[in-house]
Scaffold this motif. Structure first.
Motif, PDB file in Angstrom:
ATOM      1  N   LEU A   1      12.554   4.782 -17.946  1.00  0.00           N
ATOM      2  CA  LEU A   1      11.335   4.200 -17.366  1.00  0.00           C
ATOM      3  C   LEU A   1      10.143   4.347 -18.300  1.00  0.00           C
ATOM      4  N   ASP A   2      10.136   5.424 -19.104  1.00  0.00           N
ATOM      5  CA  ASP A   2       9.018   5.613 -20.043  1.00  0.00           C
ATOM      6  C   ASP A   2       8.937   4.449 -21.033  1.00  0.00           C
ATOM      7  N   GLY A   3      10.107   3.956 -21.411  1.00  0.00           N
ATOM      8  CA  GLY A   3      10.125   2.828 -22.343  1.00  0.00           C
ATOM      9  C   GLY A   3       9.897   1.505 -21.625  1.00  0.00           C
TER      10      GLY A   3
ATOM     11  N   THR B   1       4.764   7.995  -0.066  1.00  0.00           N
ATOM     12  CA  THR B   1       5.086   9.099  -0.982  1.00  0.00           C
ATOM     13  C   THR B   1       3.858   9.962  -1.270  1.00  0.00           C
ATOM     14  N   LEU B   2       2.659   9.392  -1.128  1.00  0.00           N
ATOM     15  CA  LEU B   2       1.428  10.173  -1.312  1.00  0.00           C
ATOM     16  C   LEU B   2       1.084  10.957  -0.032  1.00  0.00           C
TER      17      LEU B   2
ATOM     18  N   LEU C   1       5.692  -3.580 -12.393  1.00  0.00           N
ATOM     19  CA  LEU C   1       4.976  -2.395 -12.885  1.00  0.00           C
ATOM     20  C   LEU C   1       4.756  -1.399 -11.754  1.00  0.00           C
ATOM     21  N   ALA C   2       4.368  -1.934 -10.606  1.00  0.00           N
ATOM     22  CA  ALA C   2       4.170  -1.065  -9.432  1.00  0.00           C
ATOM     23  C   ALA C   2       5.476  -0.354  -9.086  1.00  0.00           C
TER      24      ALA C   2
ATOM     25  N   CYS D   1       8.885   6.374 -11.419  1.00  0.00           N
ATOM     26  CA  CYS D   1       8.732   7.527 -12.311  1.00  0.00           C
ATOM     27  C   CYS D   1       7.654   8.493 -11.797  1.00  0.00           C
ATOM     28  N   GLY D   2       7.317   8.341 -10.547  1.00  0.00           N
ATOM     29  CA  GLY D   2       6.434   9.319  -9.904  1.00  0.00           C
ATOM     30  C   GLY D   2       4.946   9.086 -10.135  1.00  0.00           C
ATOM     31  N   GLU D   3       4.605   8.014 -10.797  1.00  0.00           N
ATOM     32  CA  GLU D   3       3.180   7.705 -11.040  1.00  0.00           C
ATOM     33  C   GLU D   3       2.657   6.911  -9.846  1.00  0.00           C
ATOM     34  N   ARG D   4       2.494   7.599  -8.731  1.00  0.00           N
ATOM     35  CA  ARG D   4       2.158   6.883  -7.491  1.00  0.00           C
ATOM     36  C   ARG D   4       0.772   6.243  -7.533  1.00  0.00           C
TER      37      ARG D   4
END
Lengths: 84, 1031
Positions: free
Chosen positions: B825-827, B901-902, B855-856, B862-865
């Protein structure tokens, strides 16, 4: 496979050439998304059109329309009613 | 006779159309002419499908090719508002509507009618034939048309012979007239002794013994070389009659004055402008500054294209460079990579880098074994060829030259196209070709290549027109010094080949110059005598540059006669040496005319003998791989089905090694067609398995779905092989059956079409090709299938782009999806951001929406909520403005998942509402994803019932839309939930199908795989490693 209806409106009315070109673009995408074109009705004033497809879901038909840049107003799954 | 608006159509001879007595120019495309002839000859209505099968078996869009041909025929047939070509969506029909057609005009339509027909009518019937049926209209690559045409030719030839023999009989009291008919009879069937005997008797009766003796000698030679027999009783009687007649003795004829100049040595005049252009291109190449254009020398036959290409090759060689020359032949249109094999054979072996040898083996060194070709292999082969050309061009300029592009095979075009894409910057490599202007459109791949290059502005076409009077005079004078060449210049109309041949005739003392090129060349071909004359039909039938060793296997001649015959043909400029023991016709026109002179029955005999010779060579392990495709052609033309099927199996195997899968499939189908006419027996069974093997291996994965009967055919073939105790064949059959079963049910038919679309795109211009390859790759990953293919397509798209940076949204989008699939996912996120920026820059709102939604999704995974929520907030107003295209319900669902998730308040209710919206919106793939995330969340919170319902609903939605990875995720989740509830059996029920494919490469996404691993751990089930069977 579900029956899916696509509604379109055209202002000004759509020309035969534009209709053919759109039809060609859509045709190229149909198989890609597993969609089958059943038929279409176009109003005699060339301002409205209803197209009928068969697909797994309505979204597959939307994807076809968007990929092929074919403008539409609404896409919805339908049940078939026949005369008794 | 009906007027028919003056439209007349002649098929008995060359195809001709005339309107009110004036000839009508036929379309240059041979296939279009063949279609016209077929429609007229057969009459009635034909399904479009059948016409496509007849003539356009190869192109991606045969119906479009048929439509194009019909548009060319309509103005010719529907003249004066008379409708003759009737078409609708399904069928095509020709109705004469008064057109005067020779087949219908023929006063004697059947052999049985001859006896009751008057002599006048028989004469009229004989006059209807100006040659054999559709003379010269041969399409060796369209085997269905070919078979039809050959059968018609035999039918009409038999009728013509019957008419001629009847006329010889009726005119027995007037031998001058009878002789003309007898000579025509000999021409139609030179193997018929009765025809020769009749000519000899008539000549003897007319007091022309010298001619009669020559006729006898010619007949004896033909019988000896072609049938291996001596003259029979009838001929012997005729000859005896001749000897007993009291006419004067035969004197040896004065030898003809002979010319030593051959076409290959002809001077080059009148092409200063073209030479200057080619010189400039060669100089640019020498200075590593050659443009990236595809140079095309185009024009009519005989206009000098090959001569100019040779000039260019010499110019490159003169600058220290290497010219790799390949010539395409009409007879070899099915030989995969034919021109490349020939071209690369000229590369000195020591100059080939060691690192490339393995990859280049199929083309240069001849591969053995039977690899199952994959898409990636083909790309690697192409890359190796380009790398070789780059390595060679670092030392000296390189010219890749193709003569007669109109006959090039599809695989060669594909590689040529790849090379053109690779060399798209100024350098030392030049790619050039010649093509007949009118016939290039018959070759679909070649036509696409030329059009694609033109669209991109990368085509430098050098059209060759007629020579001007000055140049024509200079050429004629060079060939016939000291002669008055005015008549030559007047007649030749600037055609260099015609000028050369006329001048040759003039120089040899001929006074009356023929008025047409055909008449001239025919006269030229009629001059050789003895062994040289006997050799001509064989050389012409070989259909390409020929090897003397192969010819010697077919024709029985003493060594000294061989030398004399070849020397005579070369001296007369009919053939030219092109290498050790190898010859070719000086011009293809000579070859086709020489072939045209051979009667249909004799052709069959010659091709049959050539096929047997090739088969013998192959059995003795002599001759290269190209022998196999030669065997197919000659055996088919010789009517030997078993040898044709054997050739198809061998050539198909060879195509597999070259990764030319389409050609392999074509050969397999062709072979099976031949085999269907062969009687049952061990050889038939063995060949059937061999052909089915080629078919299955070339049609790996989804392409198999195009042949639904394949499984049935293979099962039947295996049973037959077992019954006949052919254990090796049966074993092969079982292996192939396992390949077929493995393929069953894996993917949808849509994927096949997707792949075909991608294959077609490879012939489009670079930008379109990149866009279509990337679009197809993106769709495949989104549809959760065929990742390996998607990856290969992206590699190919990237290779096509070369050093230019992509502005293709779909390319970045597809790469991002692939990274996500791999679990990187980082890539994936930066690539998707790149795609988003491009969509914004290009004002592509729909793709902007899609990229933002992805993107969302990726940020959420990857946990970047917060980042995910920010994407959703940006996306929502855009989606609202877009109407249904904006997919607002999915945006709402993503937002709800982020908020859930938040741990934000009311998130669960929002999700419930979003799911209901997605259901109403009927977006099942999105629904499956959202429900899986929701199920996972509920499971982690210990709300098992809720998790179970969501996962089950997700599975239904995923399976309805055939989303394999999402369905596997649902099943793994269900397994985890059941494990947590202590129901191991239900857990295994869902997990086992997932674990069954977990070790298969590319079968599952990283997300589904991780989920399945967790479930396996919970159920205490070992995760299979590759090749380990699940207990």
């Amino acid at each position: 496979m579900a029956r899916i209806i696509v509604e379109r409106t055209f202002d000004p009315p759509i020309s035969q050439e534009a209709m053919d070109a759109t039809s060609q673009r859509v045709g190229n995408c149909l198989d890609l998304y597993g969609v089958r074109w059943v038929g279409s009705h176009v109003s005699t004033d060339r301002r409205r059109m209803v197209c009928v497809y068969e697909a797994a879901d309505a979204q597959s038909v939307r994807d076809v329309q968007n990929t092929a840049e074919a403008p539409f107003d609404r896409v919805w799954p339908a049940d078939i009613m026949t005369p008794n | 006779m009906v007027d028919g608006n003056g439209l007349r159509i002649d098929l008995l001879g060359e195809l001709r159309l005339s309107m009110r007595g004036r000839p009508v120019a036929l379309p240059p495309s041979k296939k279009t002419r063949a279609l016209l002839a077929y429609l007229v000859a057969t009459g009635g209505s034909h399904p479009r499908e059948r016409l496509c099968d007849l003539l356009w078996d190869g192109p991606d869009d045969p119906r479009a090719a048929l439509r194009w041909s019909l548009t060319k025929l309509r103005p010719l047939l529907d003249a004066d508002d008379t409708l003759r070509l009737l078409t609708d969506r399904e069928r095509v029909a020709f109705v004469p509507n008064g057109a005067d057609i020779d087949l219908q005009r023929l006063p004697v339509p059947r052999v049985n009618d001859i006896v009751s027909t008057t002599t006048d009518k028989l004469e009229a019937a004989a006059a209807c034939f100006s040659g054999e049926f559709l003379e010269g209209l041969d399409l060796p690559s369209c085997f269905r048309f070919h078979e039809w045409c050959a059968a018609e030719r035999e039918k009409w030839s038999s009728l013509r012979v019957a008419i001629l023999t009847a006329l010889v009989d009726r005119w027995s009291e007037t031998p001058e007239i009878a002789l003309g008919h007898a000579r025509s009879w000999v021409n139609i069937d030179p193997l018929d002794e009765r025809a020769h005997a009749t000519v000899i008797r008539l000549l003897a009766t007319l007091g022309r013994p010298r001619e009669a003796t020559r006729q006898y000698e010619y007949c004896r030679q033909v019988l000896e070389t072609e049938l291996g027999t001596k003259p029979g009783v009838e001929l012997a009687r005729a000859f005896a009659l001749l000897k007993t007649s009291n006419h004067r003795r035969v004197h040896k004829e004065r030898p003809e004055r002979r010319l030593s100049i051959s076409v290959s040595e002809a001077v080059l005049v009148g092409r200063e402008r073209e030479c200057t252009a080619l010189d400039a291109i060669a100089m640019d190449a020498a200075g590593a500054n050659a443009g990236m254009d595809f140079v095309l020398l185009s024009g009519d036959p005989g206009i000098g294209k090959t001569r100019l290409l040779r000039y260019f090759a010499q110019a490159i060689a003169g600058l220290g460079g290497l010219a790799l020359e390949g010539r395409a032949f009409e007879a070899e249109i099915r030989r995969p990579y034919g021109i490349w094999v020939d071209m690369l054979a000229r590369v000195p072996e020591h100059t080939i880098p060691l690192t490339l040898r393995e990859e280049l083996r199929p083309l240069i060194f001849g591969a053995d074994g039977s690899p199952t070709a994959k898409e990636g292999d083909r790309v690697r082969l192409y890359s190796a060829v380009v790398a070789l050309l780059r390595a060679l061009s670092a030392q000296a300029p390189i010219a890749i030259l193709t003569d007669d592009l109109q006959w090039i095979d599809e695989a060669s075009v594909s590689l040529l196209h790849y090379a053109l894409r690779a060399f798209d910057m100024p350098g030392s490599v030049v790619i050039a070709a010649t093509a007949r202007s009118g016939e290039i459109s018959d070759n679909d791949p070649a036509w696409h290549l030329v059009r694609g290059m033109a669209r991109e502005g990368r085509l430098t076409e050098i059209p060759l027109g007629p020579l001007d009077t000055l140049a024509c005079t200079a050429l004629a004078r060079a060939m016939a010094p000291g002669r008055d060449v005015t008549p030559v210049v007047a007649v030749s109309e600037g055609n260099p080949l015609f000028t050369l041949e006329l001048s040759r005739a003039l120089a040899s003392g001929s006074n009356a110059l023929p008025g047409t090129m055909k008449a001239l060349l025919m006269e030229h071909l009629s001059r050789p005598e003895g062994a040289a004359r006997a050799l001509l039909p064989w050389a012409a039938a070989l259909g390409r540059a020929f090897d003397v060793d192969l010819l010697a296997r077919c024709v029985r001649l003493s060594p000294s006669k061989w030398d004399d015959a070849l020397e005579e043909l070369e001296r007369r400029g009919i053939i030219r040496g092109i290498g050790e023991n190898r010859y070719d016709f000086s011009h293809d026109l000579l070859r086709s005319l020489a072939y045209g002179l051979v009667s249909q029955p004799r052709r069959r005999l010659i091709h049959g003998q050539i096929a047997r010779s090739i088969a013998a060579a192959l059995e003795a392990h002599e001759g290269g791989a190209e022998f196999a495709s030669e065997l197919v052609r000659h055996a088919a033309l010789g009517g030997n089905d078993i040898l044709a099927a054997r050739g198809c199996a061998l050539a198909g195997d060879n195509s597999l090694r070259l990764f030319a899968n389409e050609e392999a499939i074509d050969l397999a189908l062709r072979g099976l067609h031949h085999l269907s006419r062969v009687k049952s027996g061990p050889e038939r069974t063995s060949l059937r398995i061999a052909l089915l093997r080629v078919h299955v291996l070339a049609s790996s994965e989804n392409r198999l779905r195009r042949w639904p009967r394949l499984l049935h055919d293979l099962t039947e073939a295996v049973a037959t092989a077992e019954a006949a105790s052919l254990s090796a064949e049966a074993a092969t059959g079982y292996y192939l059956l396992s390949v077929l079963h493995q393929d069953e049910g894996e993917t949808a038919e849509s994927v096949e079409t997707t792949l075909r679309a991608a294959a077609a795109s490879r012939r489009a211009d670079a930008a379109t090709a990149v866009a279509q390859l990337a679009n197809t790759a993106r769709c495949l990953v989104e549809l959760e299938t065929n990742v390996d293919r998607a990856r290969t397509m992206l590699t190919e798209a990237t290779a096509l782009l070369g050093r230019r940076r992509a502005d293709s949204i779909e390319l970045y989008w597809a790469e991002a999806l692939l990274k996500r699939w791999e679990g990187q996912l980082d890539g994936a996120v930066p690539l998707m951001e790149e795609a988003l920026q491009l969509a914004r820059a290009q004002g592509d709102r729909w793709r902007e929406c899609k990229c933002l939604a992805w993107l969302a999704t990726m940020n959420l995974e990857c946990g970047e909520r917060e980042a995910s929520l920010a994407c959703c907030e940006e996306l929502r107003p855009l989606a609202e403005r877009m109407g249904e295209s904006g997919e607002l319900p999915f945006v709402h669902a993503l937002e709800a998942l982020c908020r859930l998730t938040l741990g934000l308040p009311a998130a669960e209710m929002e999700l419930e509402s979003a799911v209901a919206q997605l259901q109403a919106f009927d977006s099942k793939a999105h629904l499956a994803y959202v429900l899986n995330v929701a199920a996972e969340r509920a499971f982690q919170s210990g709300r098992f019932a809720e998790a179970l319902k969501a996962a089950r609903d997700a599975l239904v939605a995923a399976e309805a839309t055939r989303r394999v990875w999402e369905a596997a995720t649902s099943r793994a989740l269900l397994a985890q939930i059941f494990a947590a509830q202590g129901d191991r059996s239900a857990g295994r029920h869902h997990l086992d199908p997932v674990l069954a494919c977990i070790d298969e490469q590319d079968a599952l996404s990283a997300r589904a795989r991780a989920m399945a691993s967790r479930a396996a751990k919970d159920l205490d089930v070992p995760i299979p490693t590759p090749n380990q069977t699940l207990s």
